[in-house]
Design a protein around this motif. Structure first.
Motif, PDB file in Angstrom:
ATOM      1  N   TYR A 168       0.805  -1.225   0.000  1.00 42.17           N
ATOM      2  CA  TYR A 168       0.000   0.000   0.000  1.00 42.17           C
ATOM      3  C   TYR A 168       0.838   1.274   0.000  1.00 42.17           C
ATOM      4  O   TYR A 168       0.592   2.187  -0.805  1.00 42.17           O
ATOM      5  CB  TYR A 168      -0.969   0.028   1.190  1.00 42.17           C
ATOM      6  CG  TYR A 168      -1.789   1.298   1.210  1.00 42.17           C
ATOM      7  CD1 TYR A 168      -2.864   1.444   0.351  1.00 42.17           C
ATOM      8  CD2 TYR A 168      -1.471   2.358   2.043  1.00 42.17           C
ATOM      9  CE1 TYR A 168      -3.614   2.605   0.324  1.00 42.17           C
ATOM     10  CE2 TYR A 168      -2.208   3.533   2.030  1.00 42.17           C
ATOM     11  CZ  TYR A 168      -3.277   3.648   1.171  1.00 42.17           C
ATOM     12  OH  TYR A 168      -3.998   4.816   1.144  1.00 42.17           O
TER      13      TYR A 168
ATOM     14  N   ARG B  23       0.666   4.324  -2.779  1.00 37.37           N
ATOM     15  CA  ARG B  23      -0.152   5.458  -2.353  1.00 37.37           C
ATOM     16  C   ARG B  23       0.146   6.744  -3.129  1.00 37.37           C
ATOM     17  O   ARG B  23      -0.765   7.340  -3.713  1.00 37.37           O
ATOM     18  CB  ARG B  23       0.046   5.691  -0.855  1.00 37.37           C
ATOM     19  CG  ARG B  23      -0.763   6.855  -0.316  1.00 37.37           C
ATOM     20  CD  ARG B  23      -0.345   7.207   1.074  1.00 37.37           C
ATOM     21  NE  ARG B  23       1.075   7.581   1.064  1.00 37.37           N
ATOM     22  CZ  ARG B  23       1.855   7.548   2.129  1.00 37.37           C
ATOM     23  NH1 ARG B  23       1.387   7.144   3.275  1.00 37.37           N
ATOM     24  NH2 ARG B  23       3.110   7.903   2.042  1.00 37.37           N
TER      25      ARG B  23
ATOM     26  N   ASP C 157      -2.275   8.616  -5.797  1.00 37.90           N
ATOM     27  CA  ASP C 157      -2.812   9.939  -5.445  1.00 37.90           C
ATOM     28  C   ASP C 157      -2.634  10.908  -6.609  1.00 37.90           C
ATOM     29  O   ASP C 157      -3.562  11.622  -6.981  1.00 37.90           O
ATOM     30  CB  ASP C 157      -2.125  10.505  -4.199  1.00 37.90           C
ATOM     31  CG  ASP C 157      -2.638   9.895  -2.897  1.00 37.90           C
ATOM     32  OD1 ASP C 157      -3.705   9.249  -2.909  1.00 37.90           O
ATOM     33  OD2 ASP C 157      -1.959  10.070  -1.865  1.00 37.90           O
TER      34      ASP C 157
ATOM     35  N   SER D  45     -10.777  10.313  -5.884  1.00 37.55           N
ATOM     36  CA  SER D  45     -10.070  10.178  -4.614  1.00 37.55           C
ATOM     37  C   SER D  45      -9.406   8.802  -4.546  1.00 37.55           C
ATOM     38  O   SER D  45     -10.097   7.774  -4.521  1.00 37.55           O
ATOM     39  CB  SER D  45     -11.041  10.328  -3.443  1.00 37.55           C
ATOM     40  OG  SER D  45     -10.434   9.875  -2.253  1.00 37.55           O
TER      41      SER D  45
ATOM     42  N   ARG E 209      -7.839   7.539  -2.044  1.00 35.61           N
ATOM     43  CA  ARG E 209      -8.115   6.907  -0.749  1.00 35.61           C
ATOM     44  C   ARG E 209      -9.484   6.232  -0.733  1.00 35.61           C
ATOM     45  O   ARG E 209      -9.710   5.292  -0.002  1.00 35.61           O
ATOM     46  CB  ARG E 209      -8.036   7.935   0.382  1.00 35.61           C
ATOM     47  CG  ARG E 209      -6.710   8.622   0.465  1.00 35.61           C
ATOM     48  CD  ARG E 209      -5.821   8.033   1.527  1.00 35.61           C
ATOM     49  NE  ARG E 209      -4.486   8.586   1.435  1.00 35.61           N
ATOM     50  CZ  ARG E 209      -3.928   9.327   2.359  1.00 35.61           C
ATOM     51  NH1 ARG E 209      -4.582   9.606   3.466  1.00 35.61           N
ATOM     52  NH2 ARG E 209      -2.708   9.775   2.199  1.00 35.61           N
ATOM     53  N   ARG E 210     -10.375   6.759  -1.543  1.00 39.96           N
ATOM     54  CA  ARG E 210     -11.704   6.150  -1.622  1.00 39.96           C
ATOM     55  C   ARG E 210     -11.702   4.946  -2.567  1.00 39.96           C
ATOM     56  O   ARG E 210     -12.287   3.912  -2.277  1.00 39.96           O
ATOM     57  CB  ARG E 210     -12.691   7.189  -2.127  1.00 39.96           C
ATOM     58  CG  ARG E 210     -14.050   6.900  -1.672  1.00 39.96           C
ATOM     59  CD  ARG E 210     -14.944   8.081  -1.701  1.00 39.96           C
ATOM     60  NE  ARG E 210     -16.279   7.519  -1.609  1.00 39.96           N
ATOM     61  CZ  ARG E 210     -17.322   7.991  -2.174  1.00 39.96           C
ATOM     62  NH1 ARG E 210     -17.251   9.107  -2.840  1.00 39.96           N
ATOM     63  NH2 ARG E 210     -18.472   7.398  -2.044  1.00 39.96           N
TER      64      ARG E 210
ATOM     65  N   PRO F  39      -8.834   2.062  -0.700  1.00 43.15           N
ATOM     66  CA  PRO F  39      -8.748   2.332   0.735  1.00 43.15           C
ATOM     67  C   PRO F  39      -7.558   1.603   1.364  1.00 43.15           C
ATOM     68  O   PRO F  39      -7.207   0.506   0.936  1.00 43.15           O
ATOM     69  CB  PRO F  39     -10.070   1.803   1.288  1.00 43.15           C
ATOM     70  CG  PRO F  39     -10.576   0.853   0.276  1.00 43.15           C
ATOM     71  CD  PRO F  39     -10.034   1.301  -1.044  1.00 43.15           C
ATOM     72  N   PRO F  40      -6.930   2.241   2.361  1.00 44.25           N
ATOM     73  CA  PRO F  40      -5.799   1.572   3.024  1.00 44.25           C
ATOM     74  C   PRO F  40      -6.269   0.293   3.712  1.00 44.25           C
ATOM     75  O   PRO F  40      -7.358   0.265   4.283  1.00 44.25           O
ATOM     76  CB  PRO F  40      -5.304   2.597   4.040  1.00 44.25           C
ATOM     77  CG  PRO F  40      -6.332   3.650   4.112  1.00 44.25           C
ATOM     78  CD  PRO F  40      -7.214   3.548   2.914  1.00 44.25           C
TER      79      PRO F  40
ATOM     80  N   PRO G  10      -2.584   5.343   6.653  1.00 46.08           N
ATOM     81  CA  PRO G  10      -2.517   5.893   5.294  1.00 46.08           C
ATOM     82  C   PRO G  10      -1.605   7.107   5.167  1.00 46.08           C
ATOM     83  O   PRO G  10      -1.211   7.478   4.067  1.00 46.08           O
ATOM     84  CB  PRO G  10      -3.962   6.260   4.977  1.00 46.08           C
ATOM     85  CG  PRO G  10      -4.627   6.403   6.290  1.00 46.08           C
ATOM     86  CD  PRO G  10      -3.914   5.477   7.233  1.00 46.08           C
ATOM     87  N   ASP G  11      -1.236   7.715   6.295  1.00 48.69           N
ATOM     88  CA  ASP G  11      -0.375   8.887   6.239  1.00 48.69           C
ATOM     89  C   ASP G  11       1.062   8.580   6.663  1.00 48.69           C
ATOM     90  O   ASP G  11       1.870   9.496   6.814  1.00 48.69           O
ATOM     91  CB  ASP G  11      -0.956   9.986   7.137  1.00 48.69           C
ATOM     92  CG  ASP G  11      -2.340  10.401   6.650  1.00 48.69           C
ATOM     93  OD1 ASP G  11      -2.488  10.617   5.435  1.00 48.69           O
ATOM     94  OD2 ASP G  11      -3.263  10.483   7.476  1.00 48.69           O
TER      95      ASP G  11
END
Length: 117
Positions: free
Chosen positions: A59, A63, A67, A76, A78-79, A82-83, A89-90
């Motif tokens: 992941y 990421r 993004d 999105s 993240r949508r 999803p993580p 996720p950050d």
């Protein structure tokens, strides 16, 4: 046989032609596919069908490229991706500043000598 007449090259590991660990190949290939320009809906379906353990392992590598790609088309990441459970996720991505390694073999920074006949 080929190897009986081979001239050894200092600094060149014997396993330089090996594929390396399967898990490294799997992760690299999966990240390449998931960050490629393949249709987003296909990649989303693959992500949701991927085993949790593999999603957790890749992941953070996916990421940032996702993004950037998806923000450009108004989606999105993240949508859509999803993580997985247990992953922040950050969290920062490792910068890889440790020793250079490939297939489990440490590569030297100096050039190898080539023996000529």
């Amino acid at each position: 046989e080929f190897e009986k007449d081979a001239i050894p090259t200092p600094g060149a590991p014997k396993d330089r032609m090996s594929m390396g660990p399967f898990e490294e190949k799997l992760h690299g290939t999966y990240v390449s596919v998931m960050t490629s320009r393949r249709p987003v809906d296909l990649r989303v379906r693959v992500w949701h069908a991927t085993p949790l353990k593999l999603r957790q392992q890749v992941y953070l590598r996916m990421r940032d490229p996702l993004d950037e790609q998806l923000a450009a088309i108004g989606i999105s990441a993240r949508r859509a991706f999803p993580p997985p459970e247990g992953i922040d996720p950050d969290a920062p991505v490792s910068d890889g500043s440790g020793p250079t390694r490939m297939h489990g073999v440490e590569r030297k920074k100096q050039p190898a000598e080539i023996q000529r006949q």
